[in-house]
Design an enzyme around this catalytic site. Structure first.
Site: not given
Ligand code: FAD
Ligand code: NAD
Length: 479
Positions: A57, A121, A196, A198, A252, A283-284, A334, A458
């Site tokens: 973000k 852990g 394609a 998120v 791919v 980003a799959v 999150a 408004h």
């Molecule tokens: P995580 O945030 O993955 O945290 C897990 C933690 O556990 C990590 O710090 C890891 O190091 C730790 N861990 C793992 N195994 C162990 C172990 N054995 N011992 C100790 N520690 C361990 N979600 C949204 O809602 N809005 C968004 O805008 C959004 N944008 C995103 C953008 C990107 C690029 C990505 C990749 C994800 C995005 N998400 C978004 C998804 C969001 O980040 C996740 O849904 C969220 O972080 C999940 O929270 P969690 O606590 O389950 O796990």
């Molecule tokens: P996603 O599930 O949103 O999208 C993955 C896409 O990749 C899908 O459209 C799928 O059909 C395609 N795909 C899968 N395998 C493929 C292949 N071999 N070739 C071509 N296309 C393929 O997953 P993401 O974009 O990687 O994000 C992961 C998750 O992280 C999201 O589902 C979401 O839960 C979380 N996230 C959330 C936000 C947000 O809330 N704004 C932002 C980023 C990530």
């Protein structure tokens, strides 16, 4: 050995929120985190703060400003010449934002007397009194020792990691996952993204706004399947016009890279294709992270896709062991992880923790943003539920006119008999903020009439929600 009421494994938005709520409820808590970034200390906040929601973000915000200056400022009479982007400064700002927020969590942990145990852990045993032993092994720094702590309750919140595909192996140089794509130190001239979803659309937007030629290869023939079709069709047109070259129905089959370029080979309806790009982002999707937990040894049941199996209360098959967030079923978001963390903490403390899985909002932070809650029109059609539709376009909203952000619409779906709101879908400016009203309405089982009779300020974008609610009964004023 240190004994606690609760040990949380993982300090992402699921784990750290669970730990804080446990502490608020008077429970003694430790949180185990393996991620080590700063001076050997664990970086708290998990994927979300370190390499997910927040850094993405921050980059979307910076590039939105840049795009505004380049493309829209002149409409307001603001003439800016020679605008350029200092990519390293943008990345440094993003890193600083992440640092401030992760430090903020460390401060919250101190305030709530939560111990941070640094390392990986895993549950190793249960003692005679039923308490679980958790081994914390060093994850990165060699000078740390393995320690063991015990607790009556365990909350597993180990999150997820980027999914991998064999034809495009991440090398963290030319071929990267979402983490690498948040840290490019120069603008790729040509960028390919596989997926394609998120991440593909958000990070594709970031680099496209800075001038990269972005090609997105999507396996499915449909675009943004979970989004209401009317909005996803519109979003496809808008994002394509912005320059995202989204190629649906592609497979791919291989990649190759050298220090100059990445070759991506794929198949589409016309046969075998090949493109050459500077960077490739994979980003799959994301996969549950149970590596290191040694689930089998401790008897934790995983489902066929590798998620920890839980019931509706986030209870695993082991007594007093809960699992939350990305490592269990449901949307990988999150706020879903955090709400599960709160609910589990409250259940451990003997309270009726509750989550309404029907009212979890989704937001995609492209511009315009896409946000929704509840059922899509296609899901209603499939389920045979009769519904009424109300829509209102931002082009007819006075505030949107004043700001110049007139693309998109609000769409409300309400039950034909009861008028109860079943789904709300927004494509438009600040959809991420506007959706909160819809979530609240659905949480209270509101009807479209309830929103129609609510006074909205408004001029504001929220009036589009009001008008869409009026339109469910065909009485919108401004259309
Ligand atoms: P995580 O945030 O993955 O945290 C897990 C933690 O556990 C990590 O710090 C890891 O190091 C730790 N861990 C793992 N195994 C162990 C172990 N054995 N011992 C100790 N520690 C361990 N979600 C949204 O809602 N809005 C968004 O805008 C959004 N944008 C995103 C953008 C990107 C690029 C990505 C990749 C994800 C995005 N998400 C978004 C998804 C969001 O980040 C996740 O849904 C969220 O972080 C999940 O929270 P969690 O606590 O389950 O796990
Ligand atoms: P996603 O599930 O949103 O999208 C993955 C896409 O990749 C899908 O459209 C799928 O059909 C395609 N795909 C899968 N395998 C493929 C292949 N071999 N070739 C071509 N296309 C393929 O997953 P993401 O974009 O990687 O994000 C992961 C998750 O992280 C999201 O589902 C979401 O839960 C979380 N996230 C959330 C936000 C947000 O809330 N704004 C932002 C980023 C990530």
């Amino acid at each position: 050995m240190q004994n606690y009421d609760v040990i949380v494994i993982g300090a992402g938005p699921g784990g750290y929120v669970a730990a804080i709520r446990c502490a608020q409820l008077g429970l003694s808590v430790a949180c185990v985190e393996s991620w080590s970034k700063e001076n050997g200390k664990p970086a708290l906040g998990g994927t979300c703060l370190n390499v997910g929601c927040i850094p993405s973000k921050a980059l979307l915000e910076s590039t939105h400003h840049y795009s505004y200056i380049k493309n829209d400022a002149a409409d307001h009479g603001i003439n800016v010449s020679g605008a350029s982007m200092d990519v390293n400064k943008m990345i440094a700002r993003k890193d600083k934002t992440v640092h401030i927020l992760t430090q903020g969590i460390a401060g919250l942990f101190r305030k709530n007397n939560i111990d941070v145990l640094h390392g990986r852990g895993r549950i190793t045993a249960q003692d005679n009194s039923g308490r679980y032993l958790v081994e914390v092994a060093p994850s990165s720094t060699a000078d740390e020792e393995t320690i063991t702590a015990s607790a009556k309750h365990i909350i597993i919140a180990t999150g997820s990691e980027p999914s991998k595909i064999p034809p495009a192996k991440v090398d963290n140089d030319r071929i990267v996952d979402s983490t690498g794509a948040l840290a490019f130190n120069e603008i790729p001239r040509k960028l390919c993204i596989i997926g394609a979803g998120v991440i593909g659309l958000e990070l594709g937007s970031v680099w496209n706004r800075l001038g990269s030629e972005v090609i997105i290869l999507e396996a499915l023939d449909t675009f943004l399947g979970p989004v209401d079709n009317q909005l996803s069709d519109e979003a496809y047109k808008i994002l394509s016009k912005q320059g995202l070259d989204i190629r649906l129905g592609t497979k791919v089959t291989g990649t190759g890279s050298n220090n100059q370029e990445v070759i991506v080979i794929y198949e589409d309806s016309e046969g075998k294709q090949q493109i050459s790009v500077d960077k490739l982002i994979v980003a799959v999707g994301r996969s549950p992270n149970t590596e290191g937990l040694d689930a089998e040894a401790c008897g934790l049941t995983l489902d066929e896709r590798g998620f920890i199996e839980v019931d509706g209360q986030c209870q695993t098959n082991l007594p007093n062991v809960y699992a939350i967030g990305d490592v269990v079923r449901g949307p990988m978001l999150a706020h879903k992880a955090s709400e599960e963390g709160v609910a589990v903490a409250e259940r451990i403390a003997g309270q009726p923790g509750h989550i309404n899985y029907q009212t979890i909002p989704w937001v995609i932070y492209t511009w315009p943003e896409i946000a929704w809650v509840g059922m899509t029109e296609q899901a209603l059609e499939e389920s045979g539920i009769e519904y009424n539709i109300g829509t209102f376009p931002f082009v007819a909203n006075s505030r949107a006119r004043a700001t110049g952000d007139t693309t998109g619409m609000v769409k409300i779906l309400a039950d034909r008999q009861s008028d109860k709101i079943l789904g709300v879908h927004i494509l438009g400016p600040n959809a991420s903020e506007l959706i909160a009203e819809a979530v609240l309405a659905m949480e209270f089982d509101a009807s479209s009439e309830d929103i129609a009779r609510t006074i909205h300020g408004h001029p504001s974008l929220s009036e589009a929600m009001h008008e869409a609610a009026l339109d469910v009964d065909n009485r919108a004023i401004h259309i």
